[in-house]
Design a protein around this motif. Sequence first.
Motif, PDB file in Angstrom:
ATOM      1  N   GLU A 136       0.896  -1.314   0.096  1.00 58.32           N
ATOM      2  CA  GLU A 136      -0.007   0.049  -0.061  1.00 58.32           C
ATOM      3  C   GLU A 136       0.860   1.277  -0.109  1.00 58.32           C
ATOM      4  OE1 GLU A 136      -3.637   0.188  -0.143  1.00 58.32           O
ATOM      5  OE2 GLU A 136      -2.984  -1.759  -0.979  1.00 58.32           O
ATOM      6  N   ARG A 137       1.865   1.143   0.756  1.00 62.88           N
ATOM      7  CA  ARG A 137       2.818   2.400   0.495  1.00 62.88           C
ATOM      8  C   ARG A 137       3.382   2.488  -0.667  1.00 62.88           C
ATOM      9  NH1 ARG A 137       5.303   4.486   4.785  1.00 62.88           N
ATOM     10  NH2 ARG A 137       7.209   5.100   3.410  1.00 62.88           N
ATOM     11  N   LYS A 138       3.816   1.524  -1.719  1.00 63.01           N
ATOM     12  CA  LYS A 138       4.133   1.634  -2.991  1.00 63.01           C
ATOM     13  C   LYS A 138       3.023   2.099  -3.787  1.00 63.01           C
ATOM     14  CE  LYS A 138       6.716  -1.170  -6.170  1.00 63.01           C
ATOM     15  NZ  LYS A 138       7.151  -2.508  -6.851  1.00 63.01           N
ATOM     16  N   ARG A 139       1.868   1.689  -3.431  1.00 60.46           N
ATOM     17  CA  ARG A 139       0.597   2.034  -4.387  1.00 60.46           C
ATOM     18  C   ARG A 139       0.453   3.623  -4.172  1.00 60.46           C
ATOM     19  NH1 ARG A 139      -4.962   2.888  -3.997  1.00 60.46           N
ATOM     20  NH2 ARG A 139      -4.867   2.212  -1.770  1.00 60.46           N
ATOM     21  N   LEU A 140       0.379   4.140  -2.919  1.00 57.78           N
ATOM     22  CA  LEU A 140       0.241   5.479  -2.538  1.00 57.78           C
ATOM     23  C   LEU A 140       1.300   6.453  -3.234  1.00 57.78           C
ATOM     24  CD1 LEU A 140      -1.249   7.827  -1.041  1.00 57.78           C
ATOM     25  CD2 LEU A 140       0.184   7.175   0.885  1.00 57.78           C
ATOM     26  N   GLU A 141       2.477   5.871  -3.317  1.00 59.08           N
ATOM     27  CA  GLU A 141       3.758   6.574  -3.944  1.00 59.08           C
ATOM     28  C   GLU A 141       3.699   6.944  -5.428  1.00 59.08           C
ATOM     29  OE1 GLU A 141       7.169   4.411  -2.894  1.00 59.08           O
ATOM     30  OE2 GLU A 141       7.151   4.844  -0.864  1.00 59.08           O
ATOM     31  N   ALA A 142       2.694   5.712  -5.910  1.00 59.94           N
ATOM     32  CA  ALA A 142       2.494   6.292  -7.543  1.00 59.94           C
ATOM     33  C   ALA A 142       1.216   6.697  -7.670  1.00 59.94           C
ATOM     34  CB  ALA A 142       2.312   4.619  -8.050  1.00 59.94           C
ATOM     35  N   GLU A 143       0.352   6.798  -6.823  1.00 59.52           N
ATOM     36  CA  GLU A 143      -0.974   7.250  -7.082  1.00 59.52           C
ATOM     37  C   GLU A 143      -1.674   8.468  -6.158  1.00 59.52           C
ATOM     38  OE1 GLU A 143      -3.837   4.041  -6.592  1.00 59.52           O
ATOM     39  OE2 GLU A 143      -2.806   2.838  -7.966  1.00 59.52           O
ATOM     40  N   TYR A 144      -0.382   9.052  -5.472  1.00 58.56           N
ATOM     41  CA  TYR A 144      -0.817  10.180  -4.258  1.00 58.56           C
ATOM     42  C   TYR A 144      -1.552  11.320  -5.287  1.00 58.56           C
ATOM     43  CZ  TYR A 144       3.224  12.295  -6.517  1.00 58.56           C
ATOM     44  OH  TYR A 144       4.366  12.976  -7.083  1.00 58.56           O
ATOM     45  N   GLY A 145      -1.348  11.711  -6.272  1.00 51.79           N
ATOM     46  CA  GLY A 145      -2.068  12.524  -7.082  1.00 51.79           C
ATOM     47  C   GLY A 145      -3.544  12.489  -7.388  1.00 51.79           C
ATOM     48  N   ARG A 146      -3.944  11.471  -6.953  1.00 51.37           N
ATOM     49  CA  ARG A 146      -5.443  11.114  -6.926  1.00 51.37           C
ATOM     50  C   ARG A 146      -6.182  11.692  -5.797  1.00 51.37           C
ATOM     51  NH1 ARG A 146      -6.323   4.906  -7.821  1.00 51.37           N
ATOM     52  NH2 ARG A 146      -8.473   5.698  -7.872  1.00 51.37           N
ATOM     53  N   TYR A 147      -5.401  11.937  -4.818  1.00 46.32           N
ATOM     54  CA  TYR A 147      -6.105  12.287  -3.536  1.00 46.32           C
ATOM     55  C   TYR A 147      -6.413  13.654  -3.365  1.00 46.32           C
ATOM     56  CZ  TYR A 147      -5.543   7.009  -2.772  1.00 46.32           C
ATOM     57  OH  TYR A 147      -5.611   5.758  -2.935  1.00 46.32           O
ATOM     58  N   VAL A 148      -7.497  14.050  -2.804  1.00 42.04           N
ATOM     59  CA  VAL A 148      -7.723  15.218  -2.461  1.00 42.04           C
ATOM     60  C   VAL A 148      -7.792  15.362  -0.936  1.00 42.04           C
ATOM     61  CG1 VAL A 148      -8.248  16.308  -4.761  1.00 42.04           C
ATOM     62  CG2 VAL A 148     -10.269  15.465  -3.154  1.00 42.04           C
ATOM     63  N   LYS A 149      -7.926  14.410  -0.161  1.00 39.33           N
ATOM     64  CA  LYS A 149      -8.295  14.256   1.175  1.00 39.33           C
ATOM     65  C   LYS A 149      -7.520  13.099   1.743  1.00 39.33           C
ATOM     66  CE  LYS A 149     -13.006  12.187   0.779  1.00 39.33           C
ATOM     67  NZ  LYS A 149     -14.381  12.258   0.928  1.00 39.33           N
ATOM     68  N   GLY A 150      -7.382  12.972   2.970  1.00 42.00           N
ATOM     69  CA  GLY A 150      -6.829  11.611   3.643  1.00 42.00           C
ATOM     70  C   GLY A 150      -7.607  10.471   3.524  1.00 42.00           C
ATOM     71  N   ALA A 151      -6.882   9.499   4.092  1.00 45.10           N
ATOM     72  CA  ALA A 151      -7.633   8.120   3.979  1.00 45.10           C
ATOM     73  C   ALA A 151      -7.186   6.964   5.097  1.00 45.10           C
ATOM     74  CB  ALA A 151      -7.646   7.398   2.349  1.00 45.10           C
ATOM     75  N   THR A 152      -7.921   6.264   5.335  1.00 44.28           N
ATOM     76  CA  THR A 152      -7.267   5.129   6.309  1.00 44.28           C
ATOM     77  C   THR A 152      -7.309   4.017   5.443  1.00 44.28           C
ATOM     78  OG1 THR A 152      -8.064   6.064   8.327  1.00 44.28           O
ATOM     79  CG2 THR A 152      -7.755   3.743   8.391  1.00 44.28           C
ATOM     80  N   ILE A 153      -6.520   3.030   5.395  1.00 45.83           N
ATOM     81  CA  ILE A 153      -6.419   1.954   4.647  1.00 45.83           C
ATOM     82  C   ILE A 153      -6.430   0.632   5.714  1.00 45.83           C
ATOM     83  CG2 ILE A 153      -5.214   0.555   3.019  1.00 45.83           C
ATOM     84  CD1 ILE A 153      -5.774   3.305   2.092  1.00 45.83           C
ATOM     85  N   LEU A 154      -7.268  -0.529   4.987  1.00 42.89           N
ATOM     86  CA  LEU A 154      -7.489  -1.543   5.911  1.00 42.89           C
ATOM     87  C   LEU A 154      -6.517  -2.519   5.488  1.00 42.89           C
ATOM     88  CD1 LEU A 154      -9.144  -3.481   7.867  1.00 42.89           C
ATOM     89  CD2 LEU A 154     -10.147  -4.002   5.564  1.00 42.89           C
ATOM     90  N   LEU A 155      -5.785  -3.355   6.435  1.00 38.20           N
ATOM     91  CA  LEU A 155      -5.058  -4.306   6.132  1.00 38.20           C
ATOM     92  C   LEU A 155      -5.247  -5.440   7.020  1.00 38.20           C
ATOM     93  CD1 LEU A 155      -1.285  -2.522   6.350  1.00 38.20           C
ATOM     94  CD2 LEU A 155      -2.871  -2.878   4.334  1.00 38.20           C
TER      95      LEU A 155
END
Length: 549
Positions: A260-279
């Motif tokens: 999920e860290r790797k995905r966020l590093e690639a997709e951070y530009g899609r987010y205009v607000k924060g989020a909580t990720i379930l693992l």
Amino acid sequence: MATGQPTTQDAGAAPRAPGSDGAKQPGKRPFQGRQHGKPVKHRKKKQPKPVQEGSPEEVLLAEPAPLPDHGAEIELDVIELSSTGDGLARQKGSDHIYVVPFSVPGDTVKARVRHHNLDDGYTLTDFLSVVAPSALRDDGRIRCRYFGVCSGCQFQMLDYAEQLKIKRNIVVKAYRSFSGLAPELVPDILPTIGSPLQYGYRTKLTPHFDGPPGNSRRGPKKPHASAPPFGFTPKGTRKVLDIEDCPIGTEAVRRGLAAERKRLEAEYGRYVKGATILLRESTRRVPKASPTDAVPAPEGVPADAVRVETDTHVDFKTCITDQNATAREYIDDFVFTNPAGAFFQNNNSILSPFTAYIREHILPRDGAPTTKPIRYLIDAYSGSGLFTITQASLFPGGSIGIDIAEKSIAFARRNAALNGLAGDPGDPGQGAEDARCRFIAADAPELFKSVRGVYDPDETVVVLDPPRKGCDASFLRQLLEYAPRRVVYVSCNVHTQARDVGVLVRGAVEEEQRGQHKVRYAIESIRGFDFFPQTGHVEGVAVLNRVDA
């Protein structure tokens, strides 16, 4: 309490601070002194000796030493641990209490003053460093590079046996301060049962990240310009601490965190607000024909799934991030499915000894006086059926689970079918022999209306596993009116558990009585279970028997 005055406590007792013997936490209404709206009668405290007029002591009390300024760095001696796992400390020459995270009794530490709580006589601080370590401290035990900043763990510097002693003491203090019971009514608290895994045990983590800085609540939102910190909240702040790994998570969950860290590093530009990720860990079990049988991964299981092999089966463990996906877990030979985002115990390694302990104590001990054998189990706050299903074999009359959530009841019925215990989920009185488990979706306080006249209370044990806030007065009143032969109270909050157990032992809620006979219970045993090693949390199990006059 005046600033700089000594705290009021018995000699040798732990200082009162948030999470200790009932002291109020900031922003929360305290438990102590009230039981469901009624004052609790505590024993009278020993009155301090009057101060002689004109004496040096009178002068000191009239002119207390000022407290250090906010942000000041001070040296403190840690004398006790609170039930939250934080250290309680004093400055030399002062009785004022400072709360210091990540410290242990015997430490001398440097801390930064964060907030004075003058109403309750303590000060919150931020841990900075160890000046002189306690004999209990060994920083070589620490496995996480973020320990001392991240708020998730408190005890990594302690030997595990010492952690279990601390958790037993948390239970002791909870019953001393919150039950409102005389000491002779509370049996000795049994040693805390440890977790088979002290690291790599958490099957669920919820890391998060904040929204882009500068976005207003109204109007257009801009996306992140770079990957934001992704992890957990540090102690004493709301900012997210960027965390690459969490060693208390299972291997599958830790791999999920990295992905999920790797995905966020690639997709951070899609987010205009924060989020909580379930693992959330999920398991697929494949039986083996023999101990040497080679078992390939089943269809649909990714090649990088964690593989755990035994003589009888292979478990393939993956990490789910979809809240609505179905997670699967095994406890011995029992299988449980749940929505991935729903509550289920987060330490699978302890669930086998934990459910075995419940199985050993859910029925009266051999030789215990009883007019009738216990035939029925009522599992209040049943969720997806953990106790209803794992204990069903002991109850020839059947077991019934109750939960307010329709979705939980649907999964509980599914789990009963998966474990060969399904039956018609209709009326609890239906007598099909194969219907060993039944479930009702209703508010827990309405439970006893469904079973009264069907399950003889003299032949019934009730298991309670409420949320952290404990049972409400209505539920306890109905429980006392129904008066089951035996009660097993499981709780993730031993303080609210102690409060509720006190009500059952005294035998009345708001002074109500059942006719002329006041139903009450006696405590058979109390014991803690360590579901969360390295932290200050402890699960409590209290076993009670109805007292028949």
